[in-house]
Structure formats: structure tokens, C-alpha cells
Design an enzyme around this catalytic site. Sequence first.
Site, PDB file in Angstrom:
ATOM      1  N   ASP A  53       0.809  -1.214   0.000  1.00  0.00           N
ATOM      2  CA  ASP A  53       0.000   0.000   0.000  1.00  0.00           C
ATOM      3  C   ASP A  53       0.842   1.263   0.000  1.00  0.00           C
ATOM      4  O   ASP A  53       0.381   2.320   0.438  1.00  0.00           O
ATOM      5  CB  ASP A  53      -0.921  -0.012   1.226  1.00  0.00           C
ATOM      6  CG  ASP A  53      -0.134  -0.105   2.530  1.00  0.00           C
ATOM      7  OD1 ASP A  53       0.748  -0.983   2.627  1.00  0.00           O
ATOM      8  OD2 ASP A  53      -0.388   0.692   3.453  1.00  0.00           O
ATOM      9  N   ARG A  95       4.280   1.284 -11.876  1.00  0.00           N
ATOM     10  CA  ARG A  95       3.640   0.841 -10.617  1.00  0.00           C
ATOM     11  C   ARG A  95       2.662  -0.297 -10.915  1.00  0.00           C
ATOM     12  O   ARG A  95       2.584  -1.286 -10.197  1.00  0.00           O
ATOM     13  CB  ARG A  95       2.907   2.017  -9.941  1.00  0.00           C
ATOM     14  CG  ARG A  95       3.845   3.106  -9.411  1.00  0.00           C
ATOM     15  CD  ARG A  95       3.116   4.086  -8.506  1.00  0.00           C
ATOM     16  NE  ARG A  95       2.087   4.859  -9.183  1.00  0.00           N
ATOM     17  CZ  ARG A  95       2.279   6.009  -9.807  1.00  0.00           C
ATOM     18  NH1 ARG A  95       3.479   6.561  -9.846  1.00  0.00           N
ATOM     19  NH2 ARG A  95       1.277   6.646 -10.391  1.00  0.00           N
ATOM     20  N   SER A 101       2.100  -8.785   8.500  1.00  0.00           N
ATOM     21  CA  SER A 101       1.543  -7.885   7.485  1.00  0.00           C
ATOM     22  C   SER A 101       2.719  -7.060   6.997  1.00  0.00           C
ATOM     23  O   SER A 101       2.832  -5.873   7.260  1.00  0.00           O
ATOM     24  CB  SER A 101       0.463  -6.987   8.105  1.00  0.00           C
ATOM     25  OG  SER A 101       0.040  -6.028   7.155  1.00  0.00           O
ATOM     26  N   GLU A 149       2.461   2.598  14.706  1.00  0.00           N
ATOM     27  CA  GLU A 149       3.837   2.079  14.558  1.00  0.00           C
ATOM     28  C   GLU A 149       4.766   2.809  15.517  1.00  0.00           C
ATOM     29  O   GLU A 149       4.904   4.032  15.460  1.00  0.00           O
ATOM     30  CB  GLU A 149       4.337   2.236  13.111  1.00  0.00           C
ATOM     31  CG  GLU A 149       5.803   1.778  12.995  1.00  0.00           C
ATOM     32  CD  GLU A 149       6.318   1.653  11.559  1.00  0.00           C
ATOM     33  OE1 GLU A 149       5.530   1.782  10.614  1.00  0.00           O
ATOM     34  OE2 GLU A 149       7.543   1.423  11.414  1.00  0.00           O
ATOM     35  N   TYR A 156       6.058   6.464   4.858  1.00  0.00           N
ATOM     36  CA  TYR A 156       5.352   5.555   3.965  1.00  0.00           C
ATOM     37  C   TYR A 156       4.633   6.276   2.857  1.00  0.00           C
ATOM     38  O   TYR A 156       4.053   7.280   3.062  1.00  0.00           O
ATOM     39  CB  TYR A 156       4.358   4.674   4.750  1.00  0.00           C
ATOM     40  CG  TYR A 156       4.762   3.247   4.587  1.00  0.00           C
ATOM     41  CD1 TYR A 156       4.204   2.484   3.587  1.00  0.00           C
ATOM     42  CD2 TYR A 156       5.776   2.714   5.365  1.00  0.00           C
ATOM     43  CE1 TYR A 156       4.637   1.194   3.394  1.00  0.00           C
ATOM     44  CE2 TYR A 156       6.190   1.427   5.181  1.00  0.00           C
ATOM     45  CZ  TYR A 156       5.616   0.679   4.192  1.00  0.00           C
ATOM     46  OH  TYR A 156       6.040  -0.605   3.996  1.00  0.00           O
ATOM     47  N   LYS A 198      -1.860  -4.129  13.988  1.00  0.00           N
ATOM     48  CA  LYS A 198      -0.575  -4.191  13.274  1.00  0.00           C
ATOM     49  C   LYS A 198       0.475  -3.496  14.135  1.00  0.00           C
ATOM     50  O   LYS A 198       0.786  -2.324  13.921  1.00  0.00           O
ATOM     51  CB  LYS A 198      -0.729  -3.540  11.897  1.00  0.00           C
ATOM     52  CG  LYS A 198       0.521  -3.616  11.036  1.00  0.00           C
ATOM     53  CD  LYS A 198       0.214  -3.511   9.558  1.00  0.00           C
ATOM     54  CE  LYS A 198       1.474  -3.316   8.759  1.00  0.00           C
ATOM     55  NZ  LYS A 198       1.311  -3.502   7.331  1.00  0.00           N
ATOM     56  N   GLU A 225      -2.930   0.418  13.527  1.00  0.00           N
ATOM     57  CA  GLU A 225      -1.462   0.411  13.424  1.00  0.00           C
ATOM     58  C   GLU A 225      -0.810   1.664  14.009  1.00  0.00           C
ATOM     59  O   GLU A 225      -0.570   2.635  13.299  1.00  0.00           O
ATOM     60  CB  GLU A 225      -1.035   0.252  11.945  1.00  0.00           C
ATOM     61  CG  GLU A 225       0.481   0.210  11.777  1.00  0.00           C
ATOM     62  CD  GLU A 225       0.934   0.072  10.318  1.00  0.00           C
ATOM     63  OE1 GLU A 225       0.071   0.057   9.419  1.00  0.00           O
ATOM     64  OE2 GLU A 225       2.147  -0.018  10.090  1.00  0.00           O
ATOM     65  N   LYS A 231      -6.573   0.024   6.398  1.00  0.00           N
ATOM     66  CA  LYS A 231      -5.376   0.228   7.218  1.00  0.00           C
ATOM     67  C   LYS A 231      -5.148   1.717   7.464  1.00  0.00           C
ATOM     68  O   LYS A 231      -5.363   2.539   6.568  1.00  0.00           O
ATOM     69  CB  LYS A 231      -4.156  -0.351   6.516  1.00  0.00           C
ATOM     70  CG  LYS A 231      -2.863  -0.027   7.228  1.00  0.00           C
ATOM     71  CD  LYS A 231      -1.662  -0.097   6.323  1.00  0.00           C
ATOM     72  CE  LYS A 231      -0.849   1.160   6.464  1.00  0.00           C
ATOM     73  NZ  LYS A 231       0.524   1.019   5.950  1.00  0.00           N
ATOM     74  N   SER A 260       7.019  -5.065   9.611  1.00  0.00           N
ATOM     75  CA  SER A 260       8.432  -5.461   9.692  1.00  0.00           C
ATOM     76  C   SER A 260       9.327  -4.288  10.079  1.00  0.00           C
ATOM     77  O   SER A 260      10.415  -4.506  10.633  1.00  0.00           O
ATOM     78  CB  SER A 260       8.902  -6.112   8.394  1.00  0.00           C
ATOM     79  OG  SER A 260       8.791  -5.250   7.296  1.00  0.00           O
ATOM     80  N   GLY A 261       8.930  -3.063   9.770  1.00  0.00           N
ATOM     81  CA  GLY A 261       9.586  -1.873  10.318  1.00  0.00           C
ATOM     82  C   GLY A 261      11.045  -1.645   9.986  1.00  0.00           C
ATOM     83  O   GLY A 261      11.707  -0.887  10.675  1.00  0.00           O
ATOM     84  N   GLY A 262      11.576  -2.303   8.961  1.00  0.00           N
ATOM     85  CA  GLY A 262      12.983  -2.102   8.600  1.00  0.00           C
ATOM     86  C   GLY A 262      13.879  -3.264   9.014  1.00  0.00           C
ATOM     87  O   GLY A 262      15.093  -3.238   8.792  1.00  0.00           O
TER      88      GLY A 262
HETATM   89  P1  13P Z   1       6.709  -2.659   6.783  1.00  0.00           P
HETATM   90  O1  13P Z   1       7.150  -1.998   8.075  1.00  0.00           O
HETATM   91  O2  13P Z   1       6.619  -4.144   6.893  1.00  0.00           O
HETATM   92  O3  13P Z   1       7.493  -2.192   5.614  1.00  0.00           O
HETATM   93  O4  13P Z   1       5.182  -2.214   6.527  1.00  0.00           O
HETATM   94  C1  13P Z   1       4.586  -1.197   7.204  1.00  0.00           C
HETATM   95  C2  13P Z   1       3.235  -0.930   6.678  1.00  0.00           C
HETATM   96  O5  13P Z   1       2.466  -0.298   7.370  1.00  0.00           O
HETATM   97  C3  13P Z   1       2.813  -1.430   5.347  1.00  0.00           C
HETATM   98  O6  13P Z   1       1.422  -1.474   5.237  1.00  0.00           O
END
Ligand code: 13P
Length: 460
Positions: A135, A157, A398, A289, A460, A329, A287, A247, A371-373
Site C-alpha cells: 500500500d 507501478r 503484514s 507504529e 510511507y 498491526k 497500526e 489500514k 516489519s519496520g525495517g
Molecule cells: P513494513 O514496516 O513491513 O514495511 O510495513 C509497514 C506498513 O504499514 C505497510 O502497510
Amino acid sequence: MFQSKKRYLEKGQNRHLEKTPTPFGSSAHYLRLIIKPLHCLRTILETNSFLTLSVLSIHTHRSITKSSMASASFVKLNASSSPWIGQRSFNQRPGSSSRSPAARVSVIRAGSYSDELVKTAKTIASPGRGILAIDESNATCGKRLASIGLDNTEANRQAYRQLLLTTPGLGQYISGSILFEETLFQSTTDGKKMVDCLREQNIVPGIKVDKGLVPLPGSNNESWCQGLDGLASRSAEYYNQGARFAKWRTVVSIPCGPSALAVKEAAWGLARYAAISQDNGLVPIVEPEILLDGDHSIDTTLEVAERVWAEVFYYLAENNVLFEGILLKPSMVTPGADHKEKADPETIAKYTLTMLKRRVPPAVPGIMFLSGGQSEMEATLNLHAMNQSPNPWHVSFSYARALQNSVLKAWQGQPENVEAAQKALLTRAKANSLAQLGKYSAEGESEDAKKGMFVKGYTY
Ligand code: 13P
């Protein structure tokens, strides 16, 4: 006229809806007449003016058709007949002074999609499967394409997303895929809708609905996530286009504090988004993060994560969100990227599960980590470690970066590499599927899969 309407409201039974007479015709017709003005009201409600909500008392009913429900969000007078109805006024903290029962109003979810939301969430949280996140906004997708020397054009894309979504056998390991708006409404070069490519493989299409991060004035250089304005009507359109989950990603930065203001804003935004998504048939992925950036210890991350999730669940409950119809997430609980010591997968699993068990009710069906990096292999190993004993929820993935990295490298934008790139995607999807089942082994993983992908201040 209000007498017959009131009588209907108090009965609260579907079968009377079409029959009860009012001066406008049937009760159903009457309700449709009041729903349109409510739609305007709802737009006000979605712009964070939550104080306004506590004075509202409006009712709707399950048997109103889904399309009309898609434009309605309501407050119910007679709270006792639904298990999802909050008994407190909207912004009243538990234990705070309450008004007289006659004056008390409570906000509820419209509820028409409850069964479907629970089913969708369960399908996504099914054994051995997780989410493929693709996304990225156009700008972020451009960065991915630039890493293999491609221009950021719509055609490129499309070619990339087509490659991913048409991978044969993907549905065995992937239960949902989060799309950017462009992809949701896009077709393949052969004219097949991207959402149909997913549905054919029993993969649920999802949609990123937030509008990205902007600076949060009054905070410690932190950000807040935009996108509540017009979210209800956008969500209704996404549902019509085939999306069944949504999301919303907001971030919390540990080096910036995080400030109480930033945490509250993140939690409140997620809760409003979740309520609006459910009202329109979309399972919200929640999410917040917690960014990897910083040199803090894993104990600091644990403390912040507990604070953030406590606030998120407080506001989810305040907004009468149906917990059985959401997915989370979270970030895994790890030390900051610049911390002097790394943590092994067992430690990360122990901290992360401790945090989740302290904060997440078992009613929530699935935890789908970002996965965050982390490197592809780290993300898989950590997930595997978390599935070594039974959990109260489905614990899965995810991932975006940790599923796409080796695909891009294999593809290089060349049509003759599509098959190899799809094979790379299947390899990662299968590895994470095994990790979800607690049966992954890192033996034979490529060097590329071990390379970290952390980027400071990643957007993102
Ligand atoms: P990653 O941290 O796994 O790249 O993905 C974060 C995210 O929110 C993708 O939808």
C-alpha cells in the site's frame, strides 16, 4: 409523528421496520428521510470534534439496507438490547460523575456489518496465512522503483503490482493484501481488475485509508495522521470496489518523547478511523507504529508500547469499536536501531508477547506485525519465535519491506524476470507462513534475506 417513531425505536425489532406506519410512509422510509441530514452531521463528527458527540442521540436500525447504512453513524437511545452498545456517555471516563439516567445518552456502532466484519477478520487471521502489504503511496512506491532504476510512472507501478498480485499459489500463504487507492481501482495490462486477481486466490482486498503524517503543532517535533475528513464516504466507495479491510498507520517516536499529546492524538485518530471503517463494512487494521529510530533499550520500548496500546484500547472502547472485528498491526518490541546491543528472536518474542498479553483482549482475532525495517530473515525468525507456544490471538505478519525486498531485486524491471520475482515472493510468503505456524527454519536463506532495511525517519 414522533410517537409512532418512538414506539418503533423502543421495540427495536427488525420485522416491524417496514410495517410501522408514520406520516412519511413506512418506518424504513422515514428513517431514510432522516439519514440524509445525519450524513452532514457525521461529517462534522469525523473531524475530531468529539466533544460534540456526547450530546447527540440518534437511532438507526440493522435492517436498513447496507447502502443507506454506509452513510449513517448513530447514537442509540435504548442501549440495553445490543452487546456492542456502550453504557457510558462518549467522553466519560470510568468512575467519573454521571448524569441522570434520563439525560444519559450512549453512542453505538450502527452494527449492520457486525457478522461480516467478524467473518472477514477471521478469514484474514487464518492458520498459516498473513498479509502482503503493498500500500505504498505513489511517492514511496517511487522509492522502491528507483532502487532498481525504474521511473515512478503509473505503468511501472501497475507492472510491479500486477507481478505481485498475479503470483500463482499466493493464496496458500497470503490471506489479505493492503492496496493503495490507485491499485484498488486499477486493472492488469490484460484488463482484469486487480481486486479480482486477489479474490480468485481467496485473498481479501484491503485499502490504505489514511492520508499520511504531518507535523503535530504543540508537540515535541512529532506528527499526527490525517484522513478522517470524508472517510465515511471514501470507505463506502472502497467497499463497493471490493475492499473488505482497511489500514491506518500512525507513528510514535521514542526519541521525541513520545509526548502525552502525540500518544493521545495517535490513539484517538486510530479509534475514530476504526469506528468509521466498521460502520462501512471494512475491518480496520489498527497500526500505531512505534518507530525503530533511536538508541533506547528494549525495556524503554516495552514501556512506551504498553503506554500506547493502553491508550489505543481505551479510545477503541470509548468509540464502541467491535473488538472481534478489528486486526492489529503492532511493531515488535525491540531495542532502538542504534542501541548498542541487539536482541535475539527469543528475547524479542518474550518482550512483545508480554506487552500484548498485558494490553490486548483475547476478543481481538489477529495480530499482524509490521516489519519496520528488519531484514526479511529477522522478521521471519521473530515471528517464528512468537509462535512457539499457543497465543490468545492469531499471531502473523503484514509485511511490506520484509516481503518485497528480494522480489524487487529479482525483478529489476525486466519482463523476463517476472517468473523469478514471483518465485522470490512465494519463497518469502511461504517462510512467513511456516513462521506463523512456528515451523520455520532459516537454513538455506540467501544473503539478501539477511540484509536489514532500516532507514532513519522512514516515511510511507
Ligand atoms: P513494513 O514496516 O513491513 O514495511 O510495513 C509497514 C506498513 O504499514 C505497510 O502497510
